[in-house]
Design a protein around this motif. Structure first.
Motif, PDB file in Angstrom:
ATOM      1  N   VAL A  41     -55.905  74.305   3.682  1.00  0.00           N
ATOM      2  CA  VAL A  41     -55.530  73.257   4.886  1.00  0.00           C
ATOM      3  C   VAL A  41     -55.167  71.948   3.967  1.00  0.00           C
ATOM      4  N   ASP A  42     -54.061  71.295   4.287  1.00  0.00           N
ATOM      5  CA  ASP A  42     -53.620  70.141   3.557  1.00  0.00           C
ATOM      6  C   ASP A  42     -54.196  69.076   4.455  1.00  0.00           C
ATOM      7  N   LYS A  43     -55.206  68.261   4.231  1.00  0.00           N
ATOM      8  CA  LYS A  43     -55.554  67.331   5.117  1.00  0.00           C
ATOM      9  C   LYS A  43     -55.177  65.879   4.697  1.00  0.00           C
ATOM     10  N   PRO A  44     -54.296  65.308   5.488  1.00  0.00           N
ATOM     11  CA  PRO A  44     -53.840  63.768   5.215  1.00  0.00           C
ATOM     12  C   PRO A  44     -54.875  62.871   5.132  1.00  0.00           C
ATOM     13  N   ASN A  45     -54.974  62.080   4.332  1.00  0.00           N
ATOM     14  CA  ASN A  45     -55.731  60.675   4.282  1.00  0.00           C
ATOM     15  C   ASN A  45     -55.073  59.348   3.932  1.00  0.00           C
ATOM     16  N   ALA A  46     -55.646  58.291   3.861  1.00  0.00           N
ATOM     17  CA  ALA A  46     -54.807  57.062   3.639  1.00  0.00           C
ATOM     18  C   ALA A  46     -54.206  57.061   2.233  1.00  0.00           C
ATOM     19  N   ASN A  47     -54.899  57.921   1.392  1.00  0.00           N
ATOM     20  CA  ASN A  47     -53.933  57.674  -0.199  1.00  0.00           C
ATOM     21  C   ASN A  47     -52.946  58.942  -0.502  1.00  0.00           C
ATOM     22  N   GLY A  48     -53.040  59.854   0.654  1.00  0.00           N
ATOM     23  CA  GLY A  48     -52.164  61.257   0.402  1.00  0.00           C
ATOM     24  C   GLY A  48     -52.785  62.292   1.120  1.00  0.00           C
ATOM     25  N   SER A  49     -53.340  63.406   0.479  1.00  0.00           N
ATOM     26  CA  SER A  49     -54.035  64.352   1.264  1.00  0.00           C
ATOM     27  C   SER A  49     -54.959  65.113   0.170  1.00  0.00           C
ATOM     28  N   ASN A  72     -50.476  59.796  -3.599  1.00  0.00           N
ATOM     29  CA  ASN A  72     -49.223  58.765  -3.531  1.00  0.00           C
ATOM     30  C   ASN A  72     -49.009  57.980  -4.739  1.00  0.00           C
ATOM     31  N   PRO A  73     -47.769  57.535  -4.798  1.00  0.00           N
ATOM     32  CA  PRO A  73     -47.506  56.527  -5.792  1.00  0.00           C
ATOM     33  C   PRO A  73     -48.330  55.253  -5.736  1.00  0.00           C
ATOM     34  N   GLY A  74     -49.001  54.754  -6.716  1.00  0.00           N
ATOM     35  CA  GLY A  74     -49.473  53.221  -6.766  1.00  0.00           C
ATOM     36  C   GLY A  74     -50.900  53.696  -5.976  1.00  0.00           C
ATOM     37  N   LYS A  75     -51.302  54.759  -5.793  1.00  0.00           N
ATOM     38  CA  LYS A  75     -52.571  54.929  -4.947  1.00  0.00           C
ATOM     39  C   LYS A  75     -53.714  55.310  -5.804  1.00  0.00           C
TER      40      LYS A  75
END
Length: 146
Positions: A41-49, A72-75
């Motif tokens: 299960v792919d759980k999203p968060n503030a930086n991606g998942s 995510n880029p830059g994170k």
């Protein structure tokens, strides 16, 4: 001791004995296992998942924890830190910089990063696409306390 006190004492002893037996039962260990990518299960968060794979004892490890992060880029997943467990990171996709032995090092897909016990390390996505990496944390009887 009257019958009521005797019954109460016996009941308490039975409950205590059952509780001790449960506490003494070791957590089941994981044997050979296949983890299907499509089951995570792919759980999203503030930086991606993040995709959780497992966190369980094995025959030789107190705990094997595996997860897959999309960054995510830059994170960065978190500021540089250290912890008692050892950690292996396998970069599947993207370009990242990792803090290792006091130096930021840029690596790409297929790279493997080992973070030693209680050594400062960090991680950031310096590319233009999401970075996907597998994290394997191990805890053994030799792992220092936190």
């Amino acid at each position: 001791m009257n019958r009521r006190e005797l019954f109460t004492a016996l009941a308490a002893t039975a409950v205590l004995g059952e509780g001790l037996a449960l506490a003494a039962d070791p957590e089941p260990v994981m044997g050979s296992h296949v983890f299907d990518w499509n089951s995570f299960v792919d759980k999203p968060n503030a930086n991606g998942s993040v995709r959780t794979v497992c966190s369980t004892p094995t025959a030789t490890l107190e705990n094997l924890e595996i997860h897959i992060t999309t960054l995510n880029p830059g994170k960065s997943p978190h500021p540089p830190h250290k912890h008692p467990n050892e950690e292996l990171i396998i970069l599947r996709q993207g370009t990242v910089e990792t803090l290792s032995n006091g130096e930021w090092i840029r690596v790409g897909p297929g790279s493997v990063i080992f973070n030693g016990s209680n050594q400062l390390h960090g991680f950031k996505n310096v590319g233009t696409e999401p970075a996907i990496y597998h994290v394997i944390n191990v805890k053994t009887a030799a792992t220092a306390a936190a």
